[in-house]
Scaffold this motif. Structure first.
Motif, short mmCIF file in Angstrom:
data_model
loop_
_atom_site.label_atom_id
_atom_site.label_comp_id
_atom_site.label_asym_id
_atom_site.label_seq_id
_atom_site.Cartn_x
_atom_site.Cartn_y
_atom_site.Cartn_z
N HIS A 1 0.81 -1.22 0.00
CA HIS A 1 0.00 0.00 0.00
C HIS A 1 0.85 1.27 0.00
O HIS A 1 0.86 2.04 -0.97
CB HIS A 1 -0.93 -0.05 1.22
CG HIS A 1 -1.98 0.99 1.28
ND1 HIS A 1 -1.76 2.33 1.03
CD2 HIS A 1 -3.30 0.91 1.60
CE1 HIS A 1 -2.88 3.01 1.17
NE2 HIS A 1 -3.82 2.17 1.51
N GLY A 2 1.55 1.55 1.08
CA GLY A 2 2.44 2.70 1.16
C GLY A 2 1.76 4.04 1.01
O GLY A 2 0.53 4.17 1.07
N SER A 3 2.58 5.08 0.79
CA SER A 3 2.07 6.44 0.65
C SER A 3 1.39 6.67 -0.69
O SER A 3 0.47 7.47 -0.78
CB SER A 3 3.21 7.45 0.80
OG SER A 3 3.77 7.40 2.08
N GLY A 4 1.86 5.97 -1.73
CA GLY A 4 1.32 6.25 -3.06
C GLY A 4 1.13 5.04 -3.93
O GLY A 4 0.94 5.18 -5.14
N GLY A 5 1.14 3.83 -3.36
CA GLY A 5 1.18 2.63 -4.17
C GLY A 5 -0.10 1.85 -4.28
O GLY A 5 -0.08 0.70 -4.72
N PHE A 6 -1.24 2.44 -3.89
CA PHE A 6 -2.48 1.66 -3.87
C PHE A 6 -3.65 2.53 -4.32
O PHE A 6 -3.90 3.59 -3.73
CB PHE A 6 -2.75 1.12 -2.47
CG PHE A 6 -4.07 0.41 -2.32
CD1 PHE A 6 -4.34 -0.74 -3.04
CD2 PHE A 6 -5.04 0.89 -1.45
CE1 PHE A 6 -5.56 -1.40 -2.90
CE2 PHE A 6 -6.26 0.24 -1.30
CZ PHE A 6 -6.51 -0.91 -2.03
N ALA A 7 -4.36 2.08 -5.36
CA ALA A 7 -5.52 2.79 -5.90
C ALA A 7 -6.68 1.81 -6.05
O ALA A 7 -6.54 0.77 -6.69
CB ALA A 7 -5.20 3.43 -7.24
N PHE A 8 -7.82 2.16 -5.45
CA PHE A 8 -8.97 1.26 -5.51
C PHE A 8 -9.41 0.98 -6.94
O PHE A 8 -9.77 -0.16 -7.27
CB PHE A 8 -10.15 1.87 -4.74
CG PHE A 8 -10.15 1.58 -3.26
CD1 PHE A 8 -10.13 0.28 -2.79
CD2 PHE A 8 -10.20 2.62 -2.35
CE1 PHE A 8 -10.14 0.01 -1.43
CE2 PHE A 8 -10.21 2.36 -0.98
CZ PHE A 8 -10.18 1.06 -0.52
N ASP A 9 -9.42 2.00 -7.82
CA ASP A 9 -9.92 1.76 -9.17
C ASP A 9 -9.05 0.78 -9.93
O ASP A 9 -9.55 -0.05 -10.70
CB ASP A 9 -10.07 3.07 -9.94
CG ASP A 9 -8.77 3.85 -10.07
OD1 ASP A 9 -7.98 3.85 -9.10
OD2 ASP A 9 -8.55 4.46 -11.13
N VAL A 10 -7.73 0.83 -9.70
CA VAL A 10 -6.83 -0.12 -10.37
C VAL A 10 -7.07 -1.52 -9.82
O VAL A 10 -7.17 -2.50 -10.58
CB VAL A 10 -5.37 0.31 -10.19
CG1 VAL A 10 -4.43 -0.74 -10.79
CG2 VAL A 10 -5.12 1.67 -10.83
N LEU A 11 -7.17 -1.64 -8.50
CA LEU A 11 -7.42 -2.96 -7.90
C LEU A 11 -8.74 -3.53 -8.39
O LEU A 11 -8.82 -4.73 -8.71
CB LEU A 11 -7.43 -2.86 -6.37
CG LEU A 11 -7.77 -4.15 -5.63
CD1 LEU A 11 -6.76 -5.24 -5.93
CD2 LEU A 11 -7.86 -3.90 -4.14
N GLU A 12 -9.77 -2.72 -8.45
CA GLU A 12 -11.08 -3.22 -8.90
C GLU A 12 -11.04 -3.68 -10.34
O GLU A 12 -11.69 -4.68 -10.71
CB GLU A 12 -12.13 -2.14 -8.66
CG GLU A 12 -12.44 -1.96 -7.17
CD GLU A 12 -13.15 -0.66 -6.83
OE1 GLU A 12 -13.66 -0.56 -5.71
OE2 GLU A 12 -13.17 0.26 -7.69
N ALA A 13 -10.28 -3.00 -11.19
CA ALA A 13 -10.11 -3.46 -12.57
C ALA A 13 -9.39 -4.80 -12.61
O ALA A 13 -9.72 -5.68 -13.41
CB ALA A 13 -9.35 -2.42 -13.38
N GLN A 14 -8.40 -4.96 -11.75
CA GLN A 14 -7.70 -6.24 -11.68
C GLN A 14 -8.63 -7.35 -11.22
O GLN A 14 -8.67 -8.44 -11.82
CB GLN A 14 -6.50 -6.11 -10.75
CG GLN A 14 -5.39 -5.23 -11.29
CD GLN A 14 -4.26 -5.03 -10.30
OE1 GLN A 14 -4.37 -5.36 -9.13
NE2 GLN A 14 -3.15 -4.49 -10.78
#
Length: 420
Positions: free
Chosen positions: A247-260
């Motif tokens: 996750h970190g400060s800038g390494g996690f985005a819900f929209d990208v995960l949901e697309a995956q």
């Protein structure tokens, strides 16, 4: 059967050890002695009723930064471990060949278990970025010898592949990391971020069993295309490259995960990338990150496996790590599973709602509960919002109020030395 400790009646999720359901857990000599329903209580020195609680192996966070006092990012794990359930902390590249001895010295003082991914750059993460801009720091022979001489601590190689870190060196730091990993028979964990290089260039070099962390990054170029998930991402996942949240400060985005997830690309492991800049948010701790995965539809069994046995297997951690197998170290975590509507946010303040969250009640290492520890304040170089600073001041005030109030009133005292 005698036991030092018996946890009774918990809802156990131990995918690696094959225990999912209502079980008792017996501990003897710091190791798991038995996991079975209705173990005899009378032979245990201490029995703790955990009915209604979730009991898991101690969590394994495969991407953290625990080199305090020597790096920009480092934190002390013990003040977080006791309230989060994380018993194994894998430091992901804080130390390179020049600084691994100091990480080893720091780890000796930790109550938690520690493993390390050696940074391909000899200088490690002393600064915020840039460790691979000088290519001579990425010395294959030195890194290979360092891995070979430290296999009790080093379980892989780490390289950050983003423009700020590699500069004009492109893919060469990754190629060197792969050469070191191949020589040592260990995986590479590669951080992806702002290009260059692009995600497809990085993923195209990785082998089955290598790890791409920040796998749902919103900063890495090429994760999505006009129709959804980019083909290179699908192909890498299908080939056996392991996707880690990080996750970190800038390494996690819900929209990208949901697309995956919509494409069937499920993260193999869940890690926090907990460090000095995200400890105060947006990460906070690993259970909070796991709760975010619950918010997008993963099950409790899936998220627990992804934070216990799967990282342990991915890194070849020894001795039954991430499981409650008989004979394994008695590293355990006890959680309440709270129900409600809980707002959670990714690195970019995109919000989702979790209907369940994990709240740690107890953390055991080798069968002993980790004692409470107060964390130190943030380092002066860590950027904080006004709200974060105010919250830290309020936390200090509440701790002071708690500790300065007498523990019990007069009725709670006894005459320890009676007058004769």
């Amino acid at each position: 059967m005698s036991a030092d400790l018996l946890l009774s009646g918990g809802d156990v999720v131990d995918v690696g050890g094959g225990h999912v359901g209502r079980f008792d857990i017996a501990v003897r000599g710091g190791r798991i002695a038995a996991v079975a329903p209705d173990l005899p209580h009378e032979a245990a020195q201490e029995v703790i009723d955990v009915t209604g609680k979730l009991v898991t192996p101690g969590l394994v966070d495969m991407h953290t930064h625990v080199h305090p006092g020597a790096t920009y990012w480092g934190i002390d794990p013990d003040p977080i471990a006791w309230y989060s359930g994380v018993t194994t902390w894998v430091d992901a590249g804080s130390a390179g060949a020049y600084t691994l001895d100091s990480l080893r010295a720091a780890a000796r003082s930790f109550r938690v278990r520690t493993a390390a991914l050696l940074n391909i750059s000899s200088v490690g993460l002393t600064a915020a970025d840039g460790e691979c801009r000088e290519l001579s720091n990425c010395d294959i022979d030195l890194a290979t010898a360092t891995v070979a001489a430290n296999r009790d601590l080093v379980v892989g190689v780490k390289v950050r592949m983003d423009g700020k870190t590699v500069g004009a060196n492109g893919l060469e730091p990754l190629r060197r990391a792969l050469a070191v990993a191949s020589a040592g028979g260990v995986p590479v964990m590669v951080h992806i971020g702002v290009e260059p290089p692009t995600v497809d260039e990085v993923l195209g070099l990785l082998r089955p069993g290598d790890i791409v962390t920040h796998c749902a990054s919103g900063l890495a170029s090429g994760m999505l295309d006009g129709s959804g998930l980019a083909p290179a991402v699908r192909e890498a996942h299908a080939s056996g490259v392991l996707f880690d949240i990080g996750h970190g400060s800038g390494g996690f985005a819900f929209d990208v995960l949901e697309a995956q997830l919509a494409a069937g690309v499920v993260p193999h492991t869940i890690s926090s990338d907990l460090h000095a800049r995200c400890l105060y948010g947006p990460v906070f701790d690993l259970p909070t990150t796991m709760t975010k995965l619950l918010a997008v539809g993963m099950t409790i069994e899936q998220v627990v496996a992804a934070a216990t046995v799967r990282p342990a297997e991915a890194l070849g951690l020894p001795d039954g790590a991430g499981t409650l197998a008989v004979g394994a170290p008695a590293d355990l975590a006890v959680f309440s599973v709270e129900e409600g509507d809980f707002a959670v946010a990714d690195s970019h303040r995109q919000r989702r709602t979790a209907h369940r969250r994990l709240v740690n009640d107890a953390t055991y290492v080798a069968g002993r509960p980790l004692p409470p520890r107060l964390p130190e304040g943030p380092r002066p170089w860590i950027p904080l919002t006004a709200a974060q600073r105010a919250a830290l001041r309020e936390r200090d005030r509440r701790v002071r109020e708690l500790l300065r109030t007498p523990l019990v009133d007069v009725d709670g005292l006894a005459e320890q030395y009676p007058r004769t």
